[in-house]
Motif scaffolding. Structure first.
Motif, PDB file in Angstrom:
ATOM      1  N   ARG A  89     -52.696 -31.170  43.227  1.00 41.27           N
ATOM      2  CA  ARG A  89     -53.767 -30.787  44.143  1.00 41.27           C
ATOM      3  C   ARG A  89     -55.146 -30.974  43.532  1.00 41.27           C
ATOM      4  NH1 ARG A  89     -51.074 -26.379  42.356  1.00 41.27           N
ATOM      5  NH2 ARG A  89     -52.230 -24.734  41.257  1.00 41.27           N
ATOM      6  N   GLU A  90     -55.234 -30.912  42.196  1.00 40.87           N
ATOM      7  CA  GLU A  90     -56.529 -31.105  41.556  1.00 40.87           C
ATOM      8  C   GLU A  90     -57.047 -32.533  41.743  1.00 40.87           C
ATOM      9  OE1 GLU A  90     -58.340 -28.823  40.249  1.00 40.87           O
ATOM     10  OE2 GLU A  90     -56.853 -27.222  40.488  1.00 40.87           O
ATOM     11  N   MET A  91     -56.131 -33.473  42.027  1.00 40.24           N
ATOM     12  CA  MET A  91     -56.543 -34.865  42.177  1.00 40.24           C
ATOM     13  C   MET A  91     -56.911 -35.198  43.626  1.00 40.24           C
ATOM     14  SD  MET A  91     -56.480 -35.774  39.158  1.00 40.24           S
ATOM     15  CE  MET A  91     -56.990 -37.453  39.488  1.00 40.24           C
ATOM     16  N   ILE A  92     -56.745 -34.255  44.539  1.00 37.54           N
ATOM     17  CA  ILE A  92     -57.076 -34.547  45.938  1.00 37.54           C
ATOM     18  C   ILE A  92     -58.575 -34.800  46.120  1.00 37.54           C
ATOM     19  CG2 ILE A  92     -57.091 -33.621  48.278  1.00 37.54           C
ATOM     20  CD1 ILE A  92     -54.463 -32.239  47.672  1.00 37.54           C
ATOM     21  N   PRO A  93     -59.482 -33.911  45.611  1.00 34.68           N
ATOM     22  CA  PRO A  93     -60.916 -34.194  45.796  1.00 34.68           C
ATOM     23  C   PRO A  93     -61.376 -35.518  45.219  1.00 34.68           C
ATOM     24  CG  PRO A  93     -60.576 -31.898  45.187  1.00 34.68           C
ATOM     25  CD  PRO A  93     -59.256 -32.582  45.010  1.00 34.68           C
ATOM     26  N   THR A 111     -59.662 -38.200  44.752  1.00 39.52           N
ATOM     27  CA  THR A 111     -59.083 -39.266  45.569  1.00 39.52           C
ATOM     28  C   THR A 111     -59.857 -39.438  46.862  1.00 39.52           C
ATOM     29  OG1 THR A 111     -56.882 -38.814  44.643  1.00 39.52           O
ATOM     30  CG2 THR A 111     -56.978 -40.069  46.690  1.00 39.52           C
ATOM     31  N   VAL A 112     -60.233 -38.317  47.486  1.00 42.41           N
ATOM     32  CA  VAL A 112     -61.047 -38.380  48.700  1.00 42.41           C
ATOM     33  C   VAL A 112     -62.390 -39.030  48.407  1.00 42.41           C
ATOM     34  CG1 VAL A 112     -62.226 -36.999  50.451  1.00 42.41           C
ATOM     35  CG2 VAL A 112     -59.902 -36.391  49.742  1.00 42.41           C
ATOM     36  N   VAL A 113     -62.989 -38.674  47.266  1.00 45.82           N
ATOM     37  CA  VAL A 113     -64.267 -39.270  46.880  1.00 45.82           C
ATOM     38  C   VAL A 113     -64.123 -40.773  46.688  1.00 45.82           C
ATOM     39  CG1 VAL A 113     -66.000 -39.371  45.047  1.00 45.82           C
ATOM     40  CG2 VAL A 113     -65.180 -37.162  45.859  1.00 45.82           C
ATOM     41  N   ALA A 114     -63.008 -41.214  46.080  1.00 37.38           N
ATOM     42  CA  ALA A 114     -62.788 -42.652  45.876  1.00 37.38           C
ATOM     43  C   ALA A 114     -62.683 -43.383  47.215  1.00 37.38           C
ATOM     44  CB  ALA A 114     -61.530 -42.880  45.043  1.00 37.38           C
ATOM     45  N   LEU A 122     -59.866 -46.439  40.992  1.00 32.17           N
ATOM     46  CA  LEU A 122     -59.228 -46.399  42.310  1.00 32.17           C
ATOM     47  C   LEU A 122     -60.135 -47.011  43.356  1.00 32.17           C
ATOM     48  CD1 LEU A 122     -56.942 -45.524  44.166  1.00 32.17           C
ATOM     49  CD2 LEU A 122     -57.999 -43.260  44.309  1.00 32.17           C
ATOM     50  N   ASN A 123     -61.426 -46.727  43.282  1.00 37.56           N
ATOM     51  CA  ASN A 123     -62.374 -47.282  44.244  1.00 37.56           C
ATOM     52  C   ASN A 123     -62.418 -48.810  44.148  1.00 37.56           C
ATOM     53  OD1 ASN A 123     -64.857 -47.190  46.048  1.00 37.56           O
ATOM     54  ND2 ASN A 123     -65.696 -48.106  44.215  1.00 37.56           N
ATOM     55  N   ALA A 132     -66.228 -24.986  53.148  1.00 44.12           N
ATOM     56  CA  ALA A 132     -66.862 -24.518  51.918  1.00 44.12           C
ATOM     57  C   ALA A 132     -65.958 -23.556  51.155  1.00 44.12           C
ATOM     58  CB  ALA A 132     -68.190 -23.844  52.243  1.00 44.12           C
ATOM     59  N   MET A 133     -65.245 -22.678  51.871  1.00 40.43           N
ATOM     60  CA  MET A 133     -64.393 -21.691  51.222  1.00 40.43           C
ATOM     61  C   MET A 133     -63.169 -22.331  50.574  1.00 40.43           C
ATOM     62  SD  MET A 133     -64.586 -18.632  54.069  1.00 40.43           S
ATOM     63  CE  MET A 133     -63.471 -17.588  53.132  1.00 40.43           C
ATOM     64  N   VAL A 134     -62.652 -23.385  51.180  1.00 39.29           N
ATOM     65  CA  VAL A 134     -61.405 -23.989  50.690  1.00 39.29           C
ATOM     66  C   VAL A 134     -61.675 -25.140  49.723  1.00 39.29           C
ATOM     67  CG1 VAL A 134     -59.266 -25.137  51.361  1.00 39.29           C
ATOM     68  CG2 VAL A 134     -60.194 -23.305  52.790  1.00 39.29           C
ATOM     69  N   PHE A 135     -62.611 -26.032  50.078  1.00 33.85           N
ATOM     70  CA  PHE A 135     -62.805 -27.263  49.302  1.00 33.85           C
ATOM     71  C   PHE A 135     -64.179 -27.363  48.650  1.00 33.85           C
ATOM     72  CE2 PHE A 135     -59.654 -28.406  52.579  1.00 33.85           C
ATOM     73  CZ  PHE A 135     -58.624 -28.806  51.762  1.00 33.85           C
TER      74      PHE A 135
END
Length: 591
Positions: free
Chosen positions: A30-34, A36-39, A165-166, A320-323
């Protein structure tokens, strides 16, 4: 012997196992989700300049991505000298304005904000508690150096992960899209295409629109506040631009802060009191907000992203609370995308048509075939190597001459190398012709044309004839599709080709020659001009050519592509095309 089919129970077990495994992987990583989304977001944004480079130059996508990365690294290297001083000045200006505002509020708070029995809440108490929290955070950071080291290491690895990744997403995302389309059953390919188109419109409109909107609103705020003598106008304009990424509530936040700063600071030159000046600043923010709502947002963002303010507010707070910050920025397009998906599911559950029917643009046009998930309405043809044979004299010359190289490079190999050189030189030759035209060196162009045509495999206009069966194929396609002929030859040569090949000029609804555009292929100007003339979206058009240099420009313009092996290109050259055909005659099997 055919493979044994799975039973329904086996399919349920396999699907359930895969779903559980996917959930476990998501929780574990789960730490790699943000990042990955940014990429993905970075690839989405950088696809604009990459596509522009491809449309303009016809370079390979990997080359275009590499150029963008080099430019980004150069900007990062120059940023300390060019951007950071001014940005730091603006941030310091904003910080000073906010500190002055806090000081003013502290001074102005003569009484309590809230009284409940013996409990009295004042602004001083709130600010003191905020300072205590900040102090505790600083103490925690400074007393645990190992956590800082781990944080720095994780940050470096995250940046490397995002960049790598990008890069591959930018380079090969179109291949992944085509692979996914090929795995979808034919009955659902059109649904997936329409869904992907709708979701792409949402994200394109949001990311492009919010960025431009932030720049425009920031510039308008800066100019307006500077005119009325607002202290720290640059910092407040920066705040206004950044707040545009919080739809609905962002402008209210920046306007409130700006009005409060005006109330306690006053104007640098207007002979009015602070209250009057605050009302003037408030009016400026209101006017800018109205211009934004009435004019800017409909044109820059569009209606597909717009949500009810309450939905936007709830989404931003929960994001904001979750991500964290990422959840705040992406709450609006995520909710808009979920709305599209849920609407599709809802209508399918009720056996309703999930999409609005597409009206044909001309009577009698049948529903065209799907190519790479696109519904084709028109076909653009290259001329030499696609509709007519090439001139291979350069290859024959390389094979028959230079005999002293026979032991090192046999004649067949020399002919092949000459063909590869013709592929590499085509884009440069077209660029050279283009520059000679721009400089009005027509006589030099006429003198060099025989040599240049020979190097790119163009036969003389007098020898230009269509491939056998091309006339019949074009006539068959013209009954269902709108056809366009695009060539770097002159219109006179194109008309001569049509006459010599007994081709009806009315087969083509549009013919674009050298004189009709400023930039020749592989520049995408001619392709986009054809789409505009036909009043079609680029993804409704199929481009057919014998070289990948032209197809790259078409792909960058979001058009479907088909490569033919009867010209310069070989199978490995045209591997990224949506279709690879041995000749133009096979096109009728797909359309």
């Amino acid at each position: 012997m055919s493979s044994r089919r799975w039973s329904t129970l086996t399919k349920i077990i396999v699907i359930s196992t895969l779903a559980i495994l996917a959930i476990v992987l998501l929780v574990t990583f789960r730490e790699m989700i943000p990042p990955t989304v940014v990429a993905f977001l970075l690839a989405f944004i950088l696809s604009y300049p990459v596509n522009w480079i491809q449309r303009t130059t016809g370079w390979a996508r990997g080359t275009a991505v590499t150029v963008i990365y080099i430019i980004l690294l150069a900007l990062v290297a120059l940023m300390p000298a060019l951007l950071i001083p001014r940005s730091a000045e603006l941030f310091l200006s904003l910080q000073a304005a906010l500190e002055d505002l806090v000081t003013s509020l502290q001074t102005a708070s003569a009484g309590p904000l809230l009284v409940l029995g013996n409990y009295r809440l004042s602004l001083d108490t709130v600010l003191q508690e905020a300072g205590n929290v900040l102090q505790n955070v600083l103490i925690l950071a400074t007393t645990n150096p190992m956590s800082i080291a781990r944080g720095v290491t994780a940050g470096v690895l995250t940046v490397v992960y995002v960049l790598v990744l990008n890069f591959w997403l930018l380079k090969d995302l179109h291949k992944l899209q085509r692979l996914i389309y090929e795995q979808i059953p034919a009955d659902y390919q059109e649904d997936v295409r329409r869904l992907a188109q709708s979701l792409g419109e949402v994200w394109h409109a949001f990311l492009r629109g919010q960025l431009v909107l932030g720049l425009v609103v920031g510039l308008m705020t800066w100019i307006a506040l500077a005119i009325v003598g607002m202290p720290n106008a640059g910092g407040l304009a920066l705040l206004a631009g950044v707040m545009e990424f919080l739809p609905t509530i962002g402008p209210g936040i920046s306007g409130t802060i700006g009005t409060a700063v005006a109330l306690f600071s006053g104007s640098t030159w207007m002979p009015v009191g602070n209250i009057t000046f605050a009302l003037v600043v408030m009016a400026i923010y209101i006017v800018i907000t109205q211009i934004e709502s009435v004019y800017l947002i409909p044109r820059l963002v569009g209606g597909r992203v717009q949500l009810h303010p309450a939905v936007t507010f709830v989404g931003i707070i929960n994001g904001a609370m979750v991500f964290g910050v990422l959840g705040v920025l992406l709450a609006t397009p995520t909710i808009a995308s979920a709305r599209i998906l849920l609407s599709y599911v809802y209508r399918k559950l009720l056996d309703l048509e999930p999409f609005e029917p597409i009206q044909p643009l001309q009577p009698g046009v049948r529903i065209p075939g799907l190519i790479a998930g696109r519904k084709i309405e028109a076909v653009i043809f290259d001329l030499d190597g696609t509709l007519a044979p090439l001139d291979w004299r350069a290859c024959h010359w390389a094979a028959q001459h230079l005999t002293w190289l026979d032991r090192l490079v046999p004649p067949v190999r020399r002919s092949y190398l000459a063909r590869r050189a013709m592929i590499l030189l085509e884009g440069f030759i077209n660029f050279l012709i283009n520059q000679l035209r721009h400089l009005n060196l027509q006589q030099d162009l006429a003198r060099l044309s025989p040599l240049l045509d020979s190097l790119r495999g163009y036969p003389p206009a007098a020898d230009l004839r269509p491939f056998p069966g091309v006339a019949e194929t074009l006539a068959q396609l013209a009954t269902h599709y709108r056809l366009v002929l695009v060539s770097t030859r002159s219109r006179q040569e194109i008309e001569q080709f049509l006459n010599q090949g007994d081709l009806d000029p009315n087969l083509f609804q549009l013919v674009i020659g050298r004189e009709d555009v400023r930039n020749l292929l592989p520049h995408s100007e001619a392709l986009l001009a054809a789409a505009q003339h036909l009043q079609l979206e680029p993804d409704q058009i199929l481009v057919v050519s014998d070289t990948d240099i032209n197809l790259r420009s078409a792909r960058a313009a979001q058009m479907a592509t088909a490569g033919v092996l009867c010209g310069l290109g070989e199978a490995q050259d045209l591997a990224e095309a949506d279709l690879v055909l041995s000749s133009l005659l096979e096109l009728t099997e797909w359309l």
